[in-house]
Design a protein around this motif. Structure first.
Motif, short mmCIF file in Angstrom:
data_model
loop_
_atom_site.label_atom_id
_atom_site.label_comp_id
_atom_site.label_asym_id
_atom_site.label_seq_id
_atom_site.Cartn_x
_atom_site.Cartn_y
_atom_site.Cartn_z
N ARG A 83 4.20 -4.12 1.87
CA ARG A 83 5.55 -3.19 1.92
C ARG A 83 6.62 -4.34 2.29
N ILE A 84 6.25 -5.55 3.13
CA ILE A 84 7.23 -6.38 3.42
C ILE A 84 7.43 -7.16 2.31
N LYS A 85 6.53 -7.58 1.57
CA LYS A 85 6.75 -8.23 0.04
C LYS A 85 7.64 -7.39 -0.97
N GLY A 86 7.32 -6.14 -1.02
CA GLY A 86 8.11 -5.37 -1.80
C GLY A 86 9.65 -5.32 -1.55
N PHE A 87 9.88 -4.85 -0.17
CA PHE A 87 11.29 -4.93 0.55
C PHE A 87 11.86 -6.38 0.24
N MET A 88 11.04 -7.04 0.55
CA MET A 88 11.58 -8.78 0.46
C MET A 88 12.40 -8.76 -0.84
N SER A 89 11.43 -8.64 -1.90
CA SER A 89 11.50 -8.73 -3.26
C SER A 89 12.98 -7.96 -3.79
N LYS A 90 13.31 -6.87 -3.08
CA LYS A 90 14.54 -6.13 -3.31
C LYS A 90 15.55 -6.72 -2.56
N GLY A 91 15.60 -7.61 -1.81
CA GLY A 91 16.69 -8.24 -1.11
C GLY A 91 16.85 -7.62 0.20
N TYR A 92 16.15 -7.03 0.90
CA TYR A 92 16.50 -6.34 2.21
C TYR A 92 16.18 -7.38 3.38
N GLU A 107 7.60 -15.07 8.86
CA GLU A 107 6.55 -15.66 8.39
C GLU A 107 6.15 -15.54 6.96
N ILE A 108 6.35 -14.28 6.58
CA ILE A 108 6.07 -13.82 5.12
C ILE A 108 7.23 -14.34 4.16
N PHE A 109 8.36 -14.27 4.86
CA PHE A 109 9.50 -14.85 3.99
C PHE A 109 9.38 -16.29 3.82
N ASP A 110 8.86 -17.03 5.06
CA ASP A 110 8.54 -18.44 5.14
C ASP A 110 7.53 -18.84 3.88
N GLU A 111 6.50 -18.16 3.95
CA GLU A 111 5.38 -18.15 3.20
C GLU A 111 5.80 -18.18 1.55
N HIS A 112 6.91 -17.30 1.25
CA HIS A 112 7.21 -17.19 -0.07
C HIS A 112 8.47 -17.80 -0.26
N ARG A 113 8.87 -18.80 0.52
CA ARG A 113 10.12 -19.50 0.47
C ARG A 113 11.28 -18.81 0.19
N VAL A 114 11.32 -17.71 0.96
CA VAL A 114 12.62 -16.74 0.76
C VAL A 114 13.48 -16.86 1.97
N SER A 115 14.80 -17.07 2.05
CA SER A 115 15.51 -16.98 3.32
C SER A 115 16.63 -15.61 3.03
N GLU A 116 16.84 -15.25 4.19
CA GLU A 116 18.18 -14.29 4.03
C GLU A 116 19.39 -14.78 3.27
N ALA A 117 19.79 -15.93 3.50
CA ALA A 117 20.97 -16.37 2.95
C ALA A 117 20.62 -16.63 1.40
N GLU A 118 19.37 -16.71 0.91
CA GLU A 118 19.41 -16.92 -0.38
C GLU A 118 19.39 -15.42 -1.00
#
Length: 163
Positions: A59-68, A91-102
């Motif tokens: 669920r976290i990855k799904g929301f993350m990929s949609k920019g939440y 931690e999941i954001f970091d694991e997938h090299r995603v930041s909220e700024a990006e």
């Protein structure tokens, strides 16, 4: 224990992971008695079929990929009765090299593609882009900062009265 309730849960879990809360809701929708619901849920937990951690991560990855944003994701998971810390989400954001700024940059770029030459129309498009980023749970200050720093260099004029 009701074999029907247990079989239904196994069928559901054979295709994807669910939270205990979602499974309970599905059994209630099928009008199973409360004691059968609890018995069936206890049985799948004992057998290790209930993988809430995997469900939460998906669920976290799904929301993350949609920019939440992480805070928005935490709120959504709480609505699903999942107790996940914001640290775990980061931690999941970091694991997938995603930041909220990006995420914010991508959301704004998506809405500001082909910005109108007309000043009034361009202003409306910028406001729409900002609302879009805010609807994903991002901090208004961060959205404005990224909009100003990343899009001014691209020739997109940002007025302070947007907020």
């Amino acid at each position: 224990m009701s074999k029907q309730a247990y079989s239904y849960l196994v069928k559901l879990l054979s295709s994807r992971d669910y939270s205990e809360h979602k499974l309970r809701e599905k059994l209630r929708e099928k009008k199973f008695p409360a004691n059968e619901i609890e018995d069936a849920l206890n049985e799948i937990k004992e057998r290790g079929f209930l993988r809430e951690e995997a469900y939460s991560e998906a669920r976290i990855k799904g929301f993350m990929s949609k920019g939440y944003s992480a805070s928005f994701i935490k709120q959504k998971l709480q609505q699903e009765k999942l107790d996940v810390s914001e640290e775990y989400i980061y931690e999941i954001f970091d694991e997938h090299r995603v930041s909220e700024a990006e995420q914010i940059k991508k959301l704004l770029a998506k809405k500001l593609k082909g910005l109108s030459e007309d000043k009034e129309e361009a202003h409306k498009e910028r406001q729409k882009a900002i609302r879009f980023a805010l609807s994903k749970g991002h901090n208004p200050g961060a959205v404005f900062k990224i909009l100003k720093s990343n899009f001014n260099s691209a020739g997109i004029e940002i007025e302070p009265e947007l907020f």
